[in-house]
Design a protein around this motif. Structure first.
Motif, PDB file in Angstrom:
ATOM      1  N   SER A  30      -2.895  20.585  38.837  1.00 20.95           N
ATOM      2  CA  SER A  30      -2.938  19.586  37.912  1.00 20.95           C
ATOM      3  C   SER A  30      -4.182  19.652  37.150  1.00 20.95           C
ATOM      4  O   SER A  30      -4.219  19.126  35.960  1.00 20.95           O
ATOM      5  CB  SER A  30      -3.086  18.470  38.765  1.00 20.95           C
ATOM      6  OG  SER A  30      -4.216  18.339  39.767  1.00 20.95           O
ATOM      7  N   LYS A  31      -5.290  20.206  37.672  1.00 22.22           N
ATOM      8  CA  LYS A  31      -6.509  20.468  36.798  1.00 22.22           C
ATOM      9  C   LYS A  31      -6.153  21.603  35.688  1.00 22.22           C
ATOM     10  O   LYS A  31      -6.512  21.335  34.486  1.00 22.22           O
ATOM     11  CB  LYS A  31      -7.895  20.935  37.398  1.00 22.22           C
ATOM     12  CG  LYS A  31      -8.224  19.725  38.494  1.00 22.22           C
ATOM     13  CD  LYS A  31      -9.497  20.329  39.387  1.00 22.22           C
ATOM     14  CE  LYS A  31     -10.028  19.386  40.039  1.00 22.22           C
ATOM     15  NZ  LYS A  31     -11.191  19.704  40.826  1.00 22.22           N
ATOM     16  N   ASN A  32      -5.451  22.696  36.036  1.00 21.63           N
ATOM     17  CA  ASN A  32      -5.144  23.540  35.012  1.00 21.63           C
ATOM     18  C   ASN A  32      -4.088  22.981  34.169  1.00 21.63           C
ATOM     19  O   ASN A  32      -4.348  23.474  32.869  1.00 21.63           O
ATOM     20  CB  ASN A  32      -4.621  24.788  35.835  1.00 21.63           C
ATOM     21  CG  ASN A  32      -5.367  25.487  36.660  1.00 21.63           C
ATOM     22  OD1 ASN A  32      -6.677  25.506  36.328  1.00 21.63           O
ATOM     23  ND2 ASN A  32      -5.132  26.379  37.521  1.00 21.63           N
ATOM     24  N   MET A  33      -3.181  22.085  34.395  1.00 19.48           N
ATOM     25  CA  MET A  33      -2.337  21.555  33.497  1.00 19.48           C
ATOM     26  C   MET A  33      -3.120  20.626  32.520  1.00 19.48           C
ATOM     27  O   MET A  33      -2.851  20.715  31.218  1.00 19.48           O
ATOM     28  CB  MET A  33      -1.444  20.954  34.033  1.00 19.48           C
ATOM     29  CG  MET A  33      -0.346  20.156  33.295  1.00 19.48           C
ATOM     30  SD  MET A  33       0.991  19.376  34.128  1.00 19.48           S
ATOM     31  CE  MET A  33       1.729  20.654  35.045  1.00 19.48           C
ATOM     32  N   LEU A  34      -3.969  19.935  33.148  1.00 21.28           N
ATOM     33  CA  LEU A  34      -4.744  18.961  32.224  1.00 21.28           C
ATOM     34  C   LEU A  34      -5.735  19.794  31.253  1.00 21.28           C
ATOM     35  O   LEU A  34      -5.840  19.536  30.122  1.00 21.28           O
ATOM     36  CB  LEU A  34      -5.664  17.930  33.034  1.00 21.28           C
ATOM     37  CG  LEU A  34      -4.968  16.963  33.654  1.00 21.28           C
ATOM     38  CD1 LEU A  34      -5.973  16.117  34.654  1.00 21.28           C
ATOM     39  CD2 LEU A  34      -4.342  16.079  32.788  1.00 21.28           C
ATOM     40  N   GLU A  35      -6.530  20.879  31.621  1.00 21.64           N
ATOM     41  CA  GLU A  35      -7.096  21.740  30.929  1.00 21.64           C
ATOM     42  C   GLU A  35      -6.300  22.476  29.574  1.00 21.64           C
ATOM     43  O   GLU A  35      -6.600  22.422  28.590  1.00 21.64           O
ATOM     44  CB  GLU A  35      -7.658  22.722  31.728  1.00 21.64           C
ATOM     45  CG  GLU A  35      -9.007  23.600  30.936  1.00 21.64           C
ATOM     46  CD  GLU A  35      -9.897  22.751  30.590  1.00 21.64           C
ATOM     47  OE1 GLU A  35     -10.778  23.178  30.008  1.00 21.64           O
ATOM     48  OE2 GLU A  35     -10.254  21.711  31.224  1.00 21.64           O
TER      49      GLU A  35
ATOM     50  N   ILE B  49      -3.772  21.199  28.526  1.00 18.36           N
ATOM     51  CA  ILE B  49      -3.017  20.219  27.263  1.00 18.36           C
ATOM     52  C   ILE B  49      -4.246  19.858  26.578  1.00 18.36           C
ATOM     53  O   ILE B  49      -4.218  19.912  25.523  1.00 18.36           O
ATOM     54  CB  ILE B  49      -2.814  18.995  28.241  1.00 18.36           C
ATOM     55  CG1 ILE B  49      -1.284  18.990  29.089  1.00 18.36           C
ATOM     56  CG2 ILE B  49      -2.319  17.920  27.214  1.00 18.36           C
ATOM     57  CD1 ILE B  49      -0.732  17.937  29.686  1.00 18.36           C
ATOM     58  N   LYS B  50      -5.433  19.944  27.038  1.00 20.69           N
ATOM     59  CA  LYS B  50      -6.536  19.607  26.531  1.00 20.69           C
ATOM     60  C   LYS B  50      -7.009  20.755  25.321  1.00 20.69           C
ATOM     61  O   LYS B  50      -7.164  20.349  24.102  1.00 20.69           O
ATOM     62  CB  LYS B  50      -7.863  19.249  27.166  1.00 20.69           C
ATOM     63  CG  LYS B  50      -9.187  19.176  26.482  1.00 20.69           C
ATOM     64  CD  LYS B  50     -10.317  18.951  27.620  1.00 20.69           C
ATOM     65  CE  LYS B  50     -11.518  18.971  27.047  1.00 20.69           C
ATOM     66  NZ  LYS B  50     -12.677  18.570  28.004  1.00 20.69           N
ATOM     67  N   ASN B  51      -6.798  21.957  25.543  1.00 23.57           N
ATOM     68  CA  ASN B  51      -6.907  23.088  24.780  1.00 23.57           C
ATOM     69  C   ASN B  51      -6.026  23.028  23.549  1.00 23.57           C
ATOM     70  O   ASN B  51      -6.321  23.510  22.612  1.00 23.57           O
ATOM     71  CB  ASN B  51      -6.792  24.559  25.713  1.00 23.57           C
ATOM     72  CG  ASN B  51      -8.152  24.468  26.345  1.00 23.57           C
ATOM     73  OD1 ASN B  51      -9.127  23.947  26.435  1.00 23.57           O
ATOM     74  ND2 ASN B  51      -7.889  25.379  27.554  1.00 23.57           N
ATOM     75  N   PHE B  52      -4.768  22.790  23.920  1.00 18.13           N
ATOM     76  CA  PHE B  52      -3.617  22.655  23.024  1.00 18.13           C
ATOM     77  C   PHE B  52      -3.745  21.610  22.003  1.00 18.13           C
ATOM     78  O   PHE B  52      -3.766  21.731  20.768  1.00 18.13           O
ATOM     79  CB  PHE B  52      -2.277  22.460  23.815  1.00 18.13           C
ATOM     80  CG  PHE B  52      -1.267  22.344  22.691  1.00 18.13           C
ATOM     81  CD1 PHE B  52      -0.582  23.529  22.238  1.00 18.13           C
ATOM     82  CD2 PHE B  52      -0.563  21.115  22.414  1.00 18.13           C
ATOM     83  CE1 PHE B  52       0.413  23.416  21.038  1.00 18.13           C
ATOM     84  CE2 PHE B  52       0.396  20.963  21.519  1.00 18.13           C
ATOM     85  CZ  PHE B  52       0.840  22.043  20.818  1.00 18.13           C
ATOM     86  N   LEU B  53      -4.454  20.484  22.336  1.00 17.68           N
ATOM     87  CA  LEU B  53      -4.618  19.375  21.483  1.00 17.68           C
ATOM     88  C   LEU B  53      -5.703  19.782  20.518  1.00 17.68           C
ATOM     89  O   LEU B  53      -5.740  19.442  19.395  1.00 17.68           O
ATOM     90  CB  LEU B  53      -4.772  18.022  22.260  1.00 17.68           C
ATOM     91  CG  LEU B  53      -3.854  17.452  22.914  1.00 17.68           C
ATOM     92  CD1 LEU B  53      -4.137  16.389  23.709  1.00 17.68           C
ATOM     93  CD2 LEU B  53      -2.690  16.939  21.856  1.00 17.68           C
ATOM     94  N   ALA B  54      -6.717  20.412  21.175  1.00 20.18           N
ATOM     95  CA  ALA B  54      -8.067  20.805  20.406  1.00 20.18           C
ATOM     96  C   ALA B  54      -7.608  21.730  19.341  1.00 20.18           C
ATOM     97  O   ALA B  54      -7.945  21.818  18.126  1.00 20.18           O
ATOM     98  CB  ALA B  54      -9.031  21.406  21.139  1.00 20.18           C
TER      99      ALA B  54
END
Length: 359
Positions: free
Chosen positions: A52-57, A59-64
């Motif tokens: 879950s942490k990797n998934m959130l990371e 998503i965060k990187n993609f949005l950035a």
């Protein structure tokens, strides 16, 4: 539970040997076996949290990466220019109504998707150049793949056309089609296009988009489609066109100043590559100052005193900030040049709030 088989020999074991013809035979008696159950601690299953942490990371990187893929400062500029042009159509305070905001959203949403396409197709076409000039961009740095960038740009273009068609405003449709045509011709590398290689054609694209297409079509969208009023060209709109004539040319020339290295390598003959960064820089500064001077004069001719004061002092302050900062720009430093380039946009953003006041 784990079971261990333990063998215990009792102290009263009787052992004896008997002799036979075949030899000695060992006999064992009174042997006891004891089974002992030994319990060991059990380990409960704990679900991993790393996924879950990797998934959130991710998503965060993609949005950035998507944020920088969109060139946010150009989208902010487009949004403010849309608001400014739409406000010019406001004739009385009662025009600021839900109808106005609906019409504003009708202009903003399709153009937001078009901006994503324009910025995306430019980065897709400039991938190799950006690895030299702008290695921080998501495609050049590898944060986004070429395929992902292509999909984002294509979907954004489709949504832009579809939304404008659903809305049904002909000024808006004409604006979307015109800007799509200009900026596609500006960017893509096919025969007879890739206009950014030619400084006059590149400047023409920016001039037409910023000076004519955007302000006129946004105003007509609000004036004719939303308010259902006849076509007119008020004083504020004429002033906006004149103001942007100088400012857009300055932006068109200035944007290539920090990119001279990559442009020369890939055969893009910008004005900066031809005439040098310093000369083009000061031409741009004088263009911006002229635009602010036009704004100051337009405000001074207004019949309303508070408009004279607000627009006059406002544009005088913007011109002073620009001139002061221009003296400290280090043209050998990309960071310094880009910082001044962002200042140019911020001053334009501020001016967009002052322009609709001129009546």
């Amino acid at each position: 539970m784990e079971y261990n088989l333990l063998r215990f020999q009792q102290p009263t074991l009787n052992h004896h040997y008997k002799s036979t013809e075949r030899g000695h035979v060992y006999q064992e008696s009174n042997i006891k076996y004891v089974v002992k159950a030994v319990s060991k601690p059990s380990f409960d299953y704990e679900p991993p949290t790393s996924n879950s942490k990797n998934m959130l990371e991710s998503i965060k990187n993609f949005l950035a990466a998507f944020y920088w893929f969109c060139y946010p400062y150009t989208m902010v500029g487009r949004t403010l220019s849309t608001i400014s042009a739409c406000l010019i159509a406001v004739e009385k305070s009662s025009d600021i109504s839900p109808l106005f905001f609906i019409g504003l959203l009708q202009a903003l949403v399709p153009y937001t998707f078009l901006d994503v396409y324009i910025n995306g197709v430019n980065q897709l076409s400039d991938l190799e150049i950006d690895k030299i000039n702008k290695p921080h961009l998501p495609l050049a740095s590898g944060q986004l793949s070429f395929t992902t960038g292509f999909i984002i740009a294509a979907l954004s273009l489709i949504l832009s056309f579809w939304l404008s068609w659903i809305i049904g405003s002909w000024p808006l449709i004409w604006s979307i089609v015109s800007c799509f045509t200009l900026w596609t011709a500006y960017s893509i590398n096919v025969p007879f296009l890739r206009w950014k290689r030619h400084p006059l054609l590149a400047a023409m694209c920016i001039f037409l988009s910023f000076t004519i297409i955007s302000p006129v079509t946004f105003f007509l969208h609000m004036q004719t489609f939303v308010f259902k009023r006849p076509v007119v060209f008020p004083r504020s709109l004429v002033f906006l066109i004149v103001f942007m004539s100088f400012y857009s040319v300055g932006i068109a020339l200035f944007k290539d100043i920090p990119d001279i290295e990559g442009d020369k390598k890939f055969g893009i003959h910008s004005f900066s590559a031809r005439f040098g960064q310093k000369q083009v820089f000061w031409i741009c500064v004088w263009g911006f100052e002229t635009a602010f001077g036009v704004a100051l004069l337009a405000g001074a001719t207004s019949s309303c005193l508070w408009i004279k004061i607000a627009t006059g002092l406002g544009h005088a302050a913007l011109a002073s900030i620009l001139w002061y900062q221009a003296k400290y720009v280090d043209l050998t430093s990309k960071a310094s040049v880009r910082s001044f380039y962002m200042l140019i946009w911020k001053l334009l953003f501020t001016s967009y709030f002052l322009i609709p006041l001129i009546r």
